[in-house]
Design a protein around this motif. Structure first.
Motif, PDB file in Angstrom:
ATOM      1  N   LEU A   1       0.805  -1.221   0.000  1.00  0.00           N
ATOM      2  CA  LEU A   1       0.000   0.000   0.000  1.00  0.00           C
ATOM      3  C   LEU A   1       0.836   1.269   0.000  1.00  0.00           C
ATOM      4  O   LEU A   1       0.536   2.224  -0.712  1.00  0.00           O
ATOM      5  CB  LEU A   1      -0.927   0.020   1.217  1.00  0.00           C
ATOM      6  CG  LEU A   1      -2.187  -0.839   1.125  1.00  0.00           C
ATOM      7  CD1 LEU A   1      -3.016  -0.644   2.386  1.00  0.00           C
ATOM      8  CD2 LEU A   1      -2.984  -0.477  -0.111  1.00  0.00           C
ATOM      9  N   THR A   2       1.887   1.282   0.822  1.00  0.00           N
ATOM     10  CA  THR A   2       2.629   2.523   0.980  1.00  0.00           C
ATOM     11  C   THR A   2       3.459   2.871  -0.257  1.00  0.00           C
ATOM     12  O   THR A   2       3.981   3.972  -0.344  1.00  0.00           O
ATOM     13  CB  THR A   2       3.524   2.474   2.231  1.00  0.00           C
ATOM     14  OG1 THR A   2       4.184   1.211   2.248  1.00  0.00           O
ATOM     15  CG2 THR A   2       2.713   2.645   3.496  1.00  0.00           C
ATOM     16  N   SER A   3       3.597   1.940  -1.201  1.00  0.00           N
ATOM     17  CA  SER A   3       4.325   2.316  -2.410  1.00  0.00           C
ATOM     18  C   SER A   3       3.502   2.100  -3.679  1.00  0.00           C
ATOM     19  O   SER A   3       3.989   2.366  -4.769  1.00  0.00           O
ATOM     20  CB  SER A   3       5.666   1.574  -2.480  1.00  0.00           C
ATOM     21  OG  SER A   3       5.472   0.204  -2.257  1.00  0.00           O
ATOM     22  N   ALA A   4       2.251   1.651  -3.540  1.00  0.00           N
ATOM     23  CA  ALA A   4       1.416   1.394  -4.722  1.00  0.00           C
ATOM     24  C   ALA A   4       1.090   2.693  -5.462  1.00  0.00           C
ATOM     25  O   ALA A   4       0.887   3.732  -4.843  1.00  0.00           O
ATOM     26  CB  ALA A   4       0.129   0.697  -4.308  1.00  0.00           C
ATOM     27  N   LYS A   5       1.042   2.629  -6.788  1.00  0.00           N
ATOM     28  CA  LYS A   5       0.688   3.802  -7.587  1.00  0.00           C
ATOM     29  C   LYS A   5      -0.825   3.990  -7.634  1.00  0.00           C
ATOM     30  O   LYS A   5      -1.331   5.097  -7.762  1.00  0.00           O
ATOM     31  CB  LYS A   5       1.210   3.627  -9.020  1.00  0.00           C
ATOM     32  CG  LYS A   5       2.717   3.748  -9.126  1.00  0.00           C
ATOM     33  CD  LYS A   5       3.059   4.528 -10.396  1.00  0.00           C
ATOM     34  CE  LYS A   5       4.503   4.950 -10.505  1.00  0.00           C
ATOM     35  NZ  LYS A   5       5.324   4.824  -9.327  1.00  0.00           N
ATOM     36  N   VAL A   6      -1.533   2.872  -7.560  1.00  0.00           N
ATOM     37  CA  VAL A   6      -2.989   2.907  -7.578  1.00  0.00           C
ATOM     38  C   VAL A   6      -3.475   2.046  -6.406  1.00  0.00           C
ATOM     39  O   VAL A   6      -2.907   0.990  -6.133  1.00  0.00           O
ATOM     40  CB  VAL A   6      -3.545   2.335  -8.905  1.00  0.00           C
ATOM     41  CG1 VAL A   6      -5.069   2.398  -8.927  1.00  0.00           C
ATOM     42  CG2 VAL A   6      -2.957   3.062 -10.105  1.00  0.00           C
ATOM     43  N   ILE A   7      -4.492   2.535  -5.696  1.00  0.00           N
ATOM     44  CA  ILE A   7      -5.075   1.748  -4.605  1.00  0.00           C
ATOM     45  C   ILE A   7      -6.589   1.687  -4.787  1.00  0.00           C
ATOM     46  O   ILE A   7      -7.229   2.702  -5.071  1.00  0.00           O
ATOM     47  CB  ILE A   7      -4.742   2.359  -3.225  1.00  0.00           C
ATOM     48  CG1 ILE A   7      -3.232   2.250  -2.955  1.00  0.00           C
ATOM     49  CG2 ILE A   7      -5.535   1.654  -2.104  1.00  0.00           C
ATOM     50  CD1 ILE A   7      -2.788   2.905  -1.671  1.00  0.00           C
ATOM     51  N   VAL A   8      -7.135   0.494  -4.664  1.00  0.00           N
ATOM     52  CA  VAL A   8      -8.583   0.326  -4.658  1.00  0.00           C
ATOM     53  C   VAL A   8      -8.972  -0.068  -3.238  1.00  0.00           C
ATOM     54  O   VAL A   8      -8.476  -1.057  -2.709  1.00  0.00           O
ATOM     55  CB  VAL A   8      -9.034  -0.757  -5.655  1.00  0.00           C
ATOM     56  CG1 VAL A   8     -10.546  -0.940  -5.590  1.00  0.00           C
ATOM     57  CG2 VAL A   8      -8.605  -0.411  -7.071  1.00  0.00           C
ATOM     58  N   SER A   9      -9.814   0.751  -2.599  1.00  0.00           N
ATOM     59  CA  SER A   9     -10.178   0.504  -1.210  1.00  0.00           C
ATOM     60  C   SER A   9     -11.667   0.252  -1.086  1.00  0.00           C
ATOM     61  O   SER A   9     -12.470   0.925  -1.723  1.00  0.00           O
ATOM     62  CB  SER A   9      -9.857   1.738  -0.356  1.00  0.00           C
ATOM     63  OG  SER A   9      -8.651   1.583   0.319  1.00  0.00           O
ATOM     64  N   GLY A  10     -12.015  -0.718  -0.236  1.00  0.00           N
ATOM     65  CA  GLY A  10     -13.425  -1.031  -0.023  1.00  0.00           C
ATOM     66  C   GLY A  10     -13.849  -0.705   1.399  1.00  0.00           C
ATOM     67  O   GLY A  10     -13.061  -0.784   2.336  1.00  0.00           O
ATOM     68  N   GLY A  11     -15.125  -0.343   1.547  1.00  0.00           N
ATOM     69  CA  GLY A  11     -15.653   0.009   2.861  1.00  0.00           C
ATOM     70  C   GLY A  11     -16.706  -0.956   3.356  1.00  0.00           C
ATOM     71  O   GLY A  11     -16.896  -2.042   2.791  1.00  0.00           O
ATOM     72  N   ARG A  12     -17.401  -0.520   4.370  1.00  0.00           N
ATOM     73  CA  ARG A  12     -18.412  -1.332   5.033  1.00  0.00           C
ATOM     74  C   ARG A  12     -19.493  -1.821   4.053  1.00  0.00           C
ATOM     75  O   ARG A  12     -20.055  -2.899   4.218  1.00  0.00           O
ATOM     76  CB  ARG A  12     -19.086  -0.506   6.136  1.00  0.00           C
ATOM     77  CG  ARG A  12     -19.889  -1.320   7.117  1.00  0.00           C
ATOM     78  CD  ARG A  12     -20.906  -0.487   7.913  1.00  0.00           C
ATOM     79  NE  ARG A  12     -20.372   0.719   8.514  1.00  0.00           N
ATOM     80  CZ  ARG A  12     -19.904   0.804   9.770  1.00  0.00           C
ATOM     81  NH1 ARG A  12     -19.913  -0.246  10.539  1.00  0.00           N
ATOM     82  NH2 ARG A  12     -19.449   1.950  10.238  1.00  0.00           N
ATOM     83  N   ALA A  13     -19.735  -0.994   3.028  1.00  0.00           N
ATOM     84  CA  ALA A  13     -20.811  -1.306   2.090  1.00  0.00           C
ATOM     85  C   ALA A  13     -20.607  -2.633   1.365  1.00  0.00           C
ATOM     86  O   ALA A  13     -21.565  -3.192   0.844  1.00  0.00           O
ATOM     87  CB  ALA A  13     -20.941  -0.178   1.069  1.00  0.00           C
ATOM     88  N   LEU A  14     -19.380  -3.138   1.338  1.00  0.00           N
ATOM     89  CA  LEU A  14     -19.143  -4.401   0.637  1.00  0.00           C
ATOM     90  C   LEU A  14     -19.893  -5.556   1.285  1.00  0.00           C
ATOM     91  O   LEU A  14     -20.167  -6.567   0.650  1.00  0.00           O
ATOM     92  CB  LEU A  14     -17.644  -4.701   0.568  1.00  0.00           C
ATOM     93  CG  LEU A  14     -16.874  -4.171  -0.650  1.00  0.00           C
ATOM     94  CD1 LEU A  14     -17.512  -4.640  -1.942  1.00  0.00           C
ATOM     95  CD2 LEU A  14     -16.772  -2.658  -0.671  1.00  0.00           C
ATOM     96  N   GLY A  15     -20.173  -5.435   2.577  1.00  0.00           N
ATOM     97  CA  GLY A  15     -21.112  -6.359   3.219  1.00  0.00           C
ATOM     98  C   GLY A  15     -20.590  -7.692   3.689  1.00  0.00           C
ATOM     99  O   GLY A  15     -21.128  -8.262   4.631  1.00  0.00           O
ATOM    100  N   SER A  16     -19.564  -8.228   3.058  1.00  0.00           N
ATOM    101  CA  SER A  16     -19.009  -9.502   3.527  1.00  0.00           C
ATOM    102  C   SER A  16     -17.626  -9.676   2.922  1.00  0.00           C
ATOM    103  O   SER A  16     -17.275  -9.016   1.943  1.00  0.00           O
ATOM    104  CB  SER A  16     -19.893 -10.683   3.106  1.00  0.00           C
ATOM    105  OG  SER A  16     -19.782 -10.890   1.709  1.00  0.00           O
ATOM    106  N   SER A  17     -16.873 -10.594   3.525  1.00  0.00           N
ATOM    107  CA  SER A  17     -15.533 -10.875   3.036  1.00  0.00           C
ATOM    108  C   SER A  17     -15.604 -11.397   1.597  1.00  0.00           C
ATOM    109  O   SER A  17     -14.823 -11.001   0.736  1.00  0.00           O
ATOM    110  CB  SER A  17     -14.884 -11.906   3.961  1.00  0.00           C
ATOM    111  OG  SER A  17     -13.709 -12.386   3.402  1.00  0.00           O
ATOM    112  N   GLU A  18     -16.590 -12.270   1.340  1.00  0.00           N
ATOM    113  CA  GLU A  18     -16.740 -12.859   0.005  1.00  0.00           C
ATOM    114  C   GLU A  18     -16.963 -11.766  -1.038  1.00  0.00           C
ATOM    115  O   GLU A  18     -16.304 -11.724  -2.073  1.00  0.00           O
ATOM    116  CB  GLU A  18     -17.927 -13.841  -0.052  1.00  0.00           C
ATOM    117  CG  GLU A  18     -17.723 -15.123   0.755  1.00  0.00           C
ATOM    118  CD  GLU A  18     -17.806 -14.902   2.258  1.00  0.00           C
ATOM    119  OE1 GLU A  18     -18.539 -13.970   2.684  1.00  0.00           O
ATOM    120  OE2 GLU A  18     -17.123 -15.614   3.018  1.00  0.00           O
TER     121      GLU A  18
END
Ligand SMILES: Cc1cc2nc3c(=O)[nH]c(=O)nc-3n(C[C@H](O)[C@H](O)[C@H](O)COP(=O)(O)OP(=O)(O)OC[C@H]3O[C@@H](n4cnc5c(N)ncnc54)[C@H](O)[C@@H]3O)c2cc1C
Ligand SMILES: Nc1ncnc2c1ncn2[C@@H]1O[C@H](COP(=O)(O)O)[C@@H](O)[C@H]1O
Lengths: 248, 310
Positions: B191-208
């Protein structure tokens, strides 16, 4: 076994900090103040250790008279007694650590559980400094604490995962968010807390030099981000990503 | 001024975080490095090549295999007799070690600096980055942690520093012992060196659903994967994905926040990203106030469609 829990009074984490127009700091007049969230976790952990050999929990706060409220919250949660080291001056982590060291010398706790960082100045120093002054073991960013005899085994959150260390007592622990979910004090316990002992001291009682080493020259707002554009659908978003060179 | 930089490494290579610290240290004066560990000749050789470094001090000792603050800080305190400033990255190891060094030297640490204004004045974020303070120290020796995203990385090549071995006598005794660790294997950019980051929040609803939606999009973009604390707490994503005041501080070229409301504690960790993209069904979500590009709608429809079109 005695546990010391230092608790700091800070701007409530739900309040958006406002930088004062004169650049001297963040406006704390007439805003909600609360116990530092990591310190609530520290108090909670101390209470949970009560079945595991902990017999007395002493909460300590250093700061203005109103820190009494923070200490009463700790007492209502389940701490047994409290010490307020009252001062109107701003005390830096090094000064706090020195005062705590003096209190440790007087109280002889086997564990000191602090928050990993106070969410006002975000220093993340005090626990490590206290451990250094005491020559004691330190387990920062704790996500699990197991007390057994004269040692404590702590799982810590580190970059990339977790790490486990075993410390001999007395030891210093600083809490991370996942250690536990702090309880709310019940009304009867809030009433009961009013009669629990709260000692009032001053830094002079401990003969410790807490003169600040840092001067804040100014405090400003960070560069503001402004809302950009809204796109209507994924086609537009894909086009933007391609334009940025992120997608092919 | 002579500076001493603690080199973060894994026993084999120098971690990237160190390079930004070298840049900060160079603004103060001569840059010396400390490589402490067990069997660290390779790391020391690599460190000596970092551009702008004059000396590399090494301490090779079995007790330093894992960098416990209890063993590293007395060592640093000793070397500080000949140095004026100690700098470490504001990583979990740096944050663990540096304040203990400061206590041993009886100085106040300056945490998480964003800039070097002069040899005693620095800027640093307070209140989760909602304010930036300029602080001046009166201490004779400096102890500093450095925010990696705020400084360019020094070049890992081009230097030719002198390597000086110090002895690690007396280090064997400690009140703490390392028991073990579980470090997640990263299949994606850190994460600390990635050029692009895709982040997910609570709305994703489950690990799956988190993995079913976020991972393929991240793969398409060659991105690292992050998460809000709510997503991590709910068990949708592992701990070390957490971005924010109490997680990782990141500043990629592009940060894509999906189903994340934009609480100040989350913004604290990503608002220095170059471009922020937000996908959220609530058009009033605070994340849109900092997003350069916003898309209002249901992520369960948008994200698969987006991944498909990329
Ligand atoms: C001391 C302290 C430290 C903290 N540190 C951190 C930290 O480091 N990092 C961090 O992230 N948080 C941190 N937090 C927590 C922070 O306050 C928030 O609670 C958290 O960031 C919320 O996460 P979220 O945005 O995923 O969840 P929510 O706030 O619940 O937001 C979910 C969002 O998803 C949207 N949504 C729901 N369904 C859909 C859908 N189908 N499609 C599209 N959008 C949808 C909603 O509109 C909403 O905006 C901290 C809190 C405290 C007290
Ligand atoms: N003034 C204070 N009074 C009591 N405890 C404090 C005080 N300042 C810091 N602490 C403790 O030290 C922890 C870390 O604070 P800091 O190093 O300032 O980020 C806090 O979570 C508290 O447990």
């Amino acid at each position: 076994m005695k546990v010391l829990v230092p608790v700091k009074r800070v701007l409530d984490y739900n309040v958006k900090p406002r930088v004062k127009a004169d650049g001297t700091g963040v406006d704390l007049a007439n805003v909600k103040m609360s116990m530092n969230p990591f310190d609530e976790i520290a108090v909670e952990e101390a209470i949970r250790l009560k079945d595991k050999g902990v017999t007395e929990i002493v909460a300590v706060s250093i700061g203005e008279a109103k820190c009494q409220e923070t200490l009463r919250t700790a007492l209502a949660m389940g701490a047994d007694r409290a010490i307020l080291v009252q001062t109107e001056d701003k005390v830096e982590p090094l000064g706090v650590a020195k005062l705590l060291k003096a209190i440790v010398d007087a109280e002889q706790p086997q564990l000191v559980i602090l928050g990993k960082q106070a969410i006002d100045d975000d220093n993340n120093q005090t626990g490590q400094m206290l451990a250094g002054l005491m020559g004691a073991g330190q387990a920062t960013f704790a996500s699990k604490v197991e007390l057994a005899g004269d040692s404590v085994t702590v799982t810590r959150e580190v970059d990339g995962g977790s790490e486990t260390e075993k410390l001999s007592l007395p030891a210093i622990i600083t809490t991370d968010l996942r250690l536990n979910e702090p309880r709310y004090a019940s009304l009867p316990n809030i009433m009961k807390a009013k009669s629990k002992p709260l000692d009032q001291k001053t830094p002079a009682d401990y003969g410790v030099d807490i003169a600040p080493r840092l001067t804040t020259l100014k405090v400003v707002e960070p560069p503001k981000r402004t809302a950009g554009v809204k796109v209507a659908d994924t086609d537009e978003l894909v086009a933007k990503l391609k334009a940025m060179g992120v997608a092919k | 001024m002579k500076t001493l930089v603690w080199v973060e490494h894994d026993g084999k290579t120098v971690k990237d975080a160190t390079l930004a610290v070298v840049t900060a240290a160079a603004k103060l004066g001569d840059v010396h490095l400390l490589v402490a560990g067990k069997g660290i000749d390779g790391v020391a050789a690599e460190a000596a090549k970092i551009a702008g470094v004059a000396e590399v001090h090494t301490v090779d000792n079995a007790s330093l295999e894992h960098p416990l603050a209890e063993t590293v800080s007395p060592l640093v305190a000793k070397l500080m007799a000949d140095h004026d400033a100690f700098l470490a990255p504001a990583t979990s190891n740096g944050k663990n070690i540096a304040p203990r060094v400061a206590a041993l030297l009886d100085v106040m640490q300056i945490s998480d600096i964003l800039s070097v204004e002069s040899d005693n004045t620095f800027t640093r974020p307070i209140y989760a980055g909602n304010a930036i303070a300029t602080v001046q120290t009166s201490d004779k020796k400096l102890v500093i942690t450095v925010r990696g995203t705020a400084f360019d990385k020094a070049s890992p090549e081009g230097g030719n520093a002198k390597v000086i071995a110090s002895d690690g006598a007396g280090l064997e005794q400690s009140v703490s012992t390392y028991v073990g660790s579980e470090i997640a294997k990263l299949e994606r950019p850190e994460l600390t060196s990635a050029k692009v980051i895709v982040s997910g929040g609570r709305a994703l609803g489950s690990s799956e659903q988190f993995h079913a939606l976020i991972d393929p999009l991240a793969d398409k973009l060659g991105a690292g994967v992050g998460a809000s604390r709510a997503a991590v707490d709910a068990g949708y994503a592992p701990n070390d994905y957490q971005v924010g005041q109490t997680g990782k501080i990141v500043a990629p070229e592009v940060y894509v926040a999906i189903g994340i409301s934009g609480a100040i504690q989350h913004l604290a960790g990503m608002k220095d990203s170059k471009t922020i993209i937000a996908i959220n069904k609530d058009e009033d979500a605070p994340i849109f106030q900092v997003a350069d590009i916003g898309l209002v709608g249901d992520l369960f429809k948008i994200v698969p469609e987006l991944t498909e079109k990329l």
